[in-house]
Motif scaffolding. Structure first.
Motif, PDB file in Angstrom:
ATOM      1  N   PRO A 297       0.829  -1.207   0.000  1.00 12.15           N
ATOM      2  CA  PRO A 297       0.000   0.000   0.000  1.00 12.15           C
ATOM      3  C   PRO A 297       0.866   1.260   0.000  1.00 12.15           C
ATOM      4  O   PRO A 297       2.032   1.239   0.400  1.00 12.15           O
ATOM      5  CB  PRO A 297      -0.807  -0.130   1.296  1.00 12.15           C
ATOM      6  N   SER A 298       0.260   2.358  -0.451  1.00 14.84           N
ATOM      7  CA  SER A 298       0.998   3.618  -0.551  1.00 14.84           C
ATOM      8  C   SER A 298       0.945   4.424   0.738  1.00 14.84           C
ATOM      9  O   SER A 298       1.593   5.458   0.847  1.00 14.84           O
ATOM     10  CB  SER A 298       0.435   4.461  -1.703  1.00 14.84           C
TER      11      SER A 298
ATOM     12  N   ARG B  31     -13.041  -3.069  10.375  1.00 11.43           N
ATOM     13  CA  ARG B  31     -12.685  -2.811   8.974  1.00 11.43           C
ATOM     14  C   ARG B  31     -11.179  -2.622   8.853  1.00 11.43           C
ATOM     15  O   ARG B  31     -10.542  -1.990   9.693  1.00 11.43           O
ATOM     16  CB  ARG B  31     -13.405  -1.564   8.442  1.00 11.43           C
ATOM     17  N   LEU B  32     -10.645  -3.159   7.772  1.00  9.00           N
ATOM     18  CA  LEU B  32      -9.238  -3.001   7.431  1.00  9.00           C
ATOM     19  C   LEU B  32      -9.191  -2.278   6.087  1.00  9.00           C
ATOM     20  O   LEU B  32      -9.817  -2.725   5.122  1.00  9.00           O
ATOM     21  CB  LEU B  32      -8.580  -4.382   7.321  1.00  9.00           C
ATOM     22  N   ALA B  33      -8.485  -1.146   6.022  1.00 11.43           N
ATOM     23  CA  ALA B  33      -8.439  -0.344   4.800  1.00 11.43           C
ATOM     24  C   ALA B  33      -6.993  -0.192   4.330  1.00 11.43           C
ATOM     25  O   ALA B  33      -6.111   0.186   5.105  1.00 11.43           O
ATOM     26  CB  ALA B  33      -9.060   1.030   5.033  1.00 11.43           C
ATOM     27  N   LEU B  34      -6.755  -0.505   3.034  1.00  7.18           N
ATOM     28  CA  LEU B  34      -5.422  -0.423   2.452  1.00  7.18           C
ATOM     29  C   LEU B  34      -5.466   0.496   1.228  1.00  7.18           C
ATOM     30  O   LEU B  34      -6.118   0.160   0.224  1.00  7.18           O
ATOM     31  CB  LEU B  34      -4.928  -1.804   2.019  1.00  7.18           C
TER      32      LEU B  34
ATOM     33  N   GLY C  68      -5.659   6.374  -6.770  1.00  6.67           N
ATOM     34  CA  GLY C  68      -5.443   4.947  -6.629  1.00  6.67           C
ATOM     35  C   GLY C  68      -6.582   4.307  -5.854  1.00  6.67           C
ATOM     36  O   GLY C  68      -7.306   4.972  -5.109  1.00  6.67           O
ATOM     37  N   PRO C  69      -6.774   3.017  -5.978  1.00  2.58           N
ATOM     38  CA  PRO C  69      -7.876   2.333  -5.283  1.00  2.58           C
ATOM     39  C   PRO C  69      -7.581   2.149  -3.794  1.00  2.58           C
ATOM     40  O   PRO C  69      -6.425   2.090  -3.369  1.00  2.58           O
ATOM     41  CB  PRO C  69      -7.947   0.986  -5.994  1.00  2.58           C
TER      42      PRO C  69
END
Length: 544
Positions: A290-291, A347-350, A413-414
């Protein structure tokens, strides 16, 4: 003086047993020895009545100085010999790489120089006694390349050849392994060109094969039969009264197919796509870090639990990389809330950078946890699914969704957001994988190469006097009907060494030829599946 040739025969463990010169050999015609451009001995066949036992080592040697010095042209293991009851029979030798296909690798290879790992693997194999004295103990490194530091490898009893081909060679792009006629393992980047001239008395005219353009394949489409269902929503740029983006649902996505188009080179002959179904496998995909920070936030808080997350994974520490390292033996741990409560959902967000292309899907694997929803959002569109359907920890995005995303790329980016539900709120959650995934070019590239079919105007064979050393390519100075020089053509080559009816040594060199498309593609896919099975058992770490 004509060159001499002979057979050296050793026992199955490599102990010399017998030497038979050409005068004492009862052979019908000549051994036909096939060697590829790396010098790797592949197969030798002949008929006769020769004292060769099953699995014995046989070396074909030759001398061009009356027998003062001898050079090896082919070394292999006898996998077929004549029946003891027969007066005459057939013999088949296969190259010594077969011994590495039969030997198992059982010692770990410490992280270090890649060439050193290849040497250590050979050293361990020879010391184990599995190959006897058939192989030389030292690896010959071929070609020039910058030394590479390679991560630790735990072979877990896989075949030595597969550890070499499927684990170590991919760490140096373009590298190959071979075992030559001297029984030496070669590793590295093979190069070199044998120059031939059709006016040379030692070179017969090239026999060119007619151009076959009946079958055209320029691209490859890989297909996975099962994808997630869900919906794709788009943002029109407006906000509601609460400052939230207003999404408009374009349509329900019922497509159950996921695919990837692997485009071949620009073709002047038109386009034609070959479809190939593939199985879900971790090694088919690649992952990116991930960025930014990977955030963990509660979605539903159980009474008595903390209102803030007790654990955060960040994108730049040693733990978070284990979510996208492709190794499910590594994991990050989420511990239960110390106050005794917990999260019914979290929730996990990348977040990912732009320019990575449209992902093929999501990989998630964990212990004591289940996926309840997945969302891929690039601020312009969002694909979301509830209780997603997946297989083996892979959740693939429907083909028509990916097509819409590719048609109108976002400037952002997604972000991957996964909602997770622990099974036991009081037990740790192990996160073994959580990442967007893309089709790995290292997987798709060889398959495209295998099925690619373009008209090949330059393919043929040429016979030359003697037994020249094999090189990966051959260049031919072509001559016209009046013996005027034409162009020089350079093509990949393979070699068949033999003795002609007059007793002289000669070599037929095949230029630019390969197997039929279906045979080649099938063989490549089978090898790829074998590789996947190997990598499923061999635990490897990354290389730089």
């Amino acid at each position: 003086m004509d060159a001499l040739w002979r057979l050296q025969i050793s026992t199955a463990d490599g102990t010399p047993r017998l030497t038979q010169d050409m005068g004492s050999l009862r052979v019908d015609g000549s051994p036909l020895m096939n060697v590829d451009g790396t010098g790797n001995c592949t197969e030798c066949t002949f008929s006769g009545d020769v004292d060769i036992g099953p699995r014995e080592q046989v070396t074909v040697q030759w001398s061009d100085d009356g027998g003062a010095t001898w050079k090896s042209r082919f070394t292999g293991i006898a996998t077929q010999v004549k029946s003891p009851q027969a007066f005459f029979g057939g013999y088949k030798l296969v190259g010594l790489l077969k011994k590495l296909e039969e030997a198992e690798a059982f010692k770990s290879l410490p992280a270090g120089d890649l060439s050193g790992q290849v040497q250590q693997l050979l050293t361990d194999t020879v010391a184990s006694g599995q190959v006897g004295t058939l192989l030389q103990p030292t690896v010959q490194v071929v070609g020039s390349f910058t030394p590479l530091t390679s991560g630790k490898v735990v072979p877990n009893y896989q075949k030595v050849s597969e550890v070499l081909k499927s684990v170590l060679c991919p760490r140096l792009t373009g590298s190959l392994v071979a075992v030559n006629a001297d029984g030496q393992l070669l590793f590295g980047l093979f190069d070199g060109t044998l120059a031939l001239n059709e006016l040379d008395a030692n070179v017969q005219p090239v026999q060119w094969v007619d151009v076959d353009a009946e079958e055209l394949i320029t691209d490859l489409r890989l297909i996975w039969p099962k994808a997630m269902s869900g919906q794709l929503s788009t943002w029109d740029g407006s906000l509601d009264g609460g400052g939230r983006r207003s999404y408009t649902v374009l349509k329900d996505q019922q497509n159950t197919l996921a695919s990837e188009l692997v485009a071949g080179p620009t073709s002047a002959y038109g386009r034609s796509v070959q479809t190939l179904g593939v199985i879900l496998d971790s090694q088919n995909f690649t992952r990116h870090a991930p960025s930014g920070s990977v955030d963990l936030t509660p979605a539903v808080i159980i009474s008595g639990g903390s209102s803030t997350a007790g654990y955060t994974v960040t994108g730049d520490d040693s733990t978070s990389s284990e979510l996208w390292d492709g190794d499910r033996n590594t994991y990050a741990t989420l511990t239960p809330d110390p106050s005794g409560g917990g999260y019914a959902l979290f929730r996990l967000a990348l977040p990912y950078a732009t320019g990575l292309g449209v992902p093929i899907g999501v990989e998630f694997a964990g212990d004591n946890v289940a996926v309840t929803s997945i969302t891929v959002d690039d601020t312009k569109r969002a694909f979301s699914t509830q209780t997603p359907s997946g297989s083996g920890g892979f959740y693939l995005i429907p083909d028509e969704v990916r097509a819409l995303l590719a048609a109108s790329p976002s400037t952002s980016g997604p972000t991957l957001t996964i909602t997770l539900a622990p099974a036991d709120l009081k037990a740790p959650v192990l996160l073994r994988a959580c990442s967007l995934i893309w089709v790995d070019p290292a997987f798709s590239g060889p398959l495209l190469t295998a099925v690619l079919r373009l008209p090949a105007p330059a393919a043929g064979s040429v016979v030359v006097n003697g037994w020249p050393n094999p090189l990966p390519k051959v260049s031919v100075q072509r001559r016209g009907l009046s013996r005027e020089p034409l162009d020089v053509i350079t093509l990949p080559a393979s070699y068949t060494y033999r003795v002609n009816v007059g007793g002289a040594l000669e070599t037929e060199i095949k230029l630019g030829q390969r197997d039929a498309p279906d045979v080649s593609a099938q063989a490549t896919l089978v090898k790829q599946r074998d590789k996947n099975a190997t990598l499923a058992a061999v635990r490897v770490s990354g290389s730089t």
